[in-house]
Design an enzyme around this catalytic site. Structure first.
Site, PDB file in Angstrom:
ATOM      1  N   ASP A 148       0.821  -1.215   0.000  1.00  0.00           N
ATOM      2  CA  ASP A 148       0.000   0.000   0.000  1.00  0.00           C
ATOM      3  C   ASP A 148       0.849   1.257   0.000  1.00  0.00           C
ATOM      4  O   ASP A 148       2.031   1.237   0.359  1.00  0.00           O
ATOM      5  CB  ASP A 148      -0.948   0.016   1.202  1.00  0.00           C
ATOM      6  CG  ASP A 148      -0.219   0.047   2.542  1.00  0.00           C
ATOM      7  OD1 ASP A 148       0.783  -0.687   2.688  1.00  0.00           O
ATOM      8  OD2 ASP A 148      -0.644   0.798   3.435  1.00  0.00           O
ATOM      9  N   GLU A 187       0.050  -1.387   5.594  1.00  0.00           N
ATOM     10  CA  GLU A 187       1.073  -0.965   6.549  1.00  0.00           C
ATOM     11  C   GLU A 187       0.920   0.504   6.901  1.00  0.00           C
ATOM     12  O   GLU A 187       1.125   0.910   8.054  1.00  0.00           O
ATOM     13  CB  GLU A 187       2.468  -1.231   5.966  1.00  0.00           C
ATOM     14  CG  GLU A 187       3.621  -1.024   6.949  1.00  0.00           C
ATOM     15  CD  GLU A 187       4.177   0.396   6.996  1.00  0.00           C
ATOM     16  OE1 GLU A 187       4.998   0.682   7.881  1.00  0.00           O
ATOM     17  OE2 GLU A 187       3.789   1.230   6.143  1.00  0.00           O
TER      18      GLU A 187
END
Length: 406
Positions: free
Chosen positions: A80, A173
């Site tokens: 991400d 994350e």
């Protein structure tokens, strides 16, 4: 064999911006899309045991090619990108043989040494920048590209002996959920490294102890013409709460090992105001004291304005992984040696933030953090040196070789 920057340029085309409001994992569809692309690519280059979990985690293993008892090493990056700025329609610019001067990103934005004093150190190198309208995604698609490239190199050069190499790509994350559903047992590594750092040479095994704090203030609204002695303006009580915190212990006034409290968001009107904070400190006792201060302020204000006026909700997010790494310092020492072998001087600074590795270390998988080569993460001025990316691949390979030769 694809070059590391070629992979990176492919990965940034996929919008993987995470979103903490969706309350699903992965939090956005783009992360699942990239995960499927990576799983397919790993299979194509010859990696064994590739799988995607129902939460979008990608796991794979390159099996050992020798009979020696070699530690099972993991390499992990996250898919991400930060919610801070758009990651859609990323349009990277290639700056060859950088001259050390201002870089016109486009759309009215300039990347300059006055803003990024480190820029001149990249003179003569090839940089990848944004076009000024999005972030770049080097955090952490550079790490993903570096891991895949190193693995492909091992497959194409079977004379390089290695043990089982475990690969993990995580979602979410950037919103603090990357380790939430990580299958440590199924991953099967003895220890691991995240590729999630910045500047070339960074080697990190200390990070903040971290917590969030939600402060809710309930006021009383009456007509302002007759409010004396009756009204409690929750907005002003919120101001009072903030003023009772150490005013110099904020992100913009701290560095190194200094901790802080950071007011992220405030929403309010007379009858109700909500504050969102994060609390950070490297020292366990200092961390405890910072959290206690929030409760003490609430107690003082409730005594002044009435019980129930101020409510504080604290939630621990992650802890300093140093205590989990230090008993196995060979993991850090090997990374230092691997860097020095390719002419890099390790930079060992504490992480003023967190990584998946911090939480994984407390889940039984010691995981320090290595550089990716990126700079100015999370915004339009993000960039990365191709040279640094290539060096990151070398460091991964050197770590693997060192453990195989022991």
């Amino acid at each position: 064999m694809k070059k590391v920057h070629e992979r990176f340029l492919e990965y940034v085309k996929v919008d993987t911006k995470s979103d903490e409001t969706t309350r699903v994992t992965p939090s956005t569809k783009g992360q699942l899309e990239l995960g499927k692309i990576l799983a397919e690519e790993l299979k194509e280059i010859g990696v064994d045991e590739v799988r995607i979990s129902d939460k979008g985690y990608v796991y794979a293993c390159l099996k050992s090619n020798c009979d020696k008892d070699i530690p099972k090493i993991g390499f992990i990056s996250h898919m991400d990108t930060a919610p801070d700025m758009s990651g859609k329609n990323v349009n990277p610019k290639i700056v060859e043989n950088y001259d050390g001067k201002d870089i016109e990103l486009g759309n009215g934005y300039t990347l300059s040494p006055s803003f990024s004093p480190e820029l001149p150190m990249y003179k003569g190198q090839t940089l990848i920048t944004t076009d000024g309208t999005t972030l770049l995604g080097a955090d952490d698609k550079a790490g993903v590209a570096e891991i895949v490239t190193a693995i492909e190199y091992l497959i194409n050069n079977p004379e390089i002996k290695h043990g089982d190499i475990k690969i993990g790509f995580t979602p979410d994350e950037e919103i603090g959920e990357g380790a939430d559903h990580f299958d440590v047992e199924g991953f099967g590594a003895d220890f691991a490294y995240t590729l999630d750092g910045g500047r070339i040479g960074e080697l990190e095994y200390e990070n903040f102890n971290a917590a969030s704090a939600k402060v809710e203030i309930i006021g009383k609204n009456v007509h302002p013409g007759s409010a004396k002695g009756k009204m409690i303006n929750s907005i002003l009580v919120a101001h009072e709460f903030v003023s009772m915190l150490p005013l110099d212990e904020v992100p913009e006034k701290t560095e190194g090992y200094e901790g802080f409290s950071f007011l992220l968001d405030i929403q309010g009107e007379v009858e109700k105001t909500s504050l969102s904070f994060i609390i950070r400190d490297f020292d366990k006792e200092g961390f405890k004291n910072r959290k206690e201060r929030f409760n003490e302020i609430a107690k003082e204000l409730n005594k002044k304005y009435g019980e129930g006026t101020v409510t504080v909700t604290l939630k621990d997010q992650y802890m300093n992984m140093k205590e989990m790494i230090e008993p196995r310092m060979h993991i850090v020492e090997t990374a230092e040696k691997a860097m020095k072998q390719c002419g890099i001087e390790p930079i060992k600074n504490p992480i003023r933030g967190g990584t998946d590795g911090a939480r994984l270390s407390f889940m039984g998988l010691p995981t320090p953090n290595l550089f990716t080569g990126g700079e100015n993460f999370h915004g339009r001025y993000e960039y990365i040196s191709i040279n640094s990316m290539e060096k990151a691949v070398e460091v991964i390979l050197n770590i693997i070789k060192i453990y195989a030769e022991k």
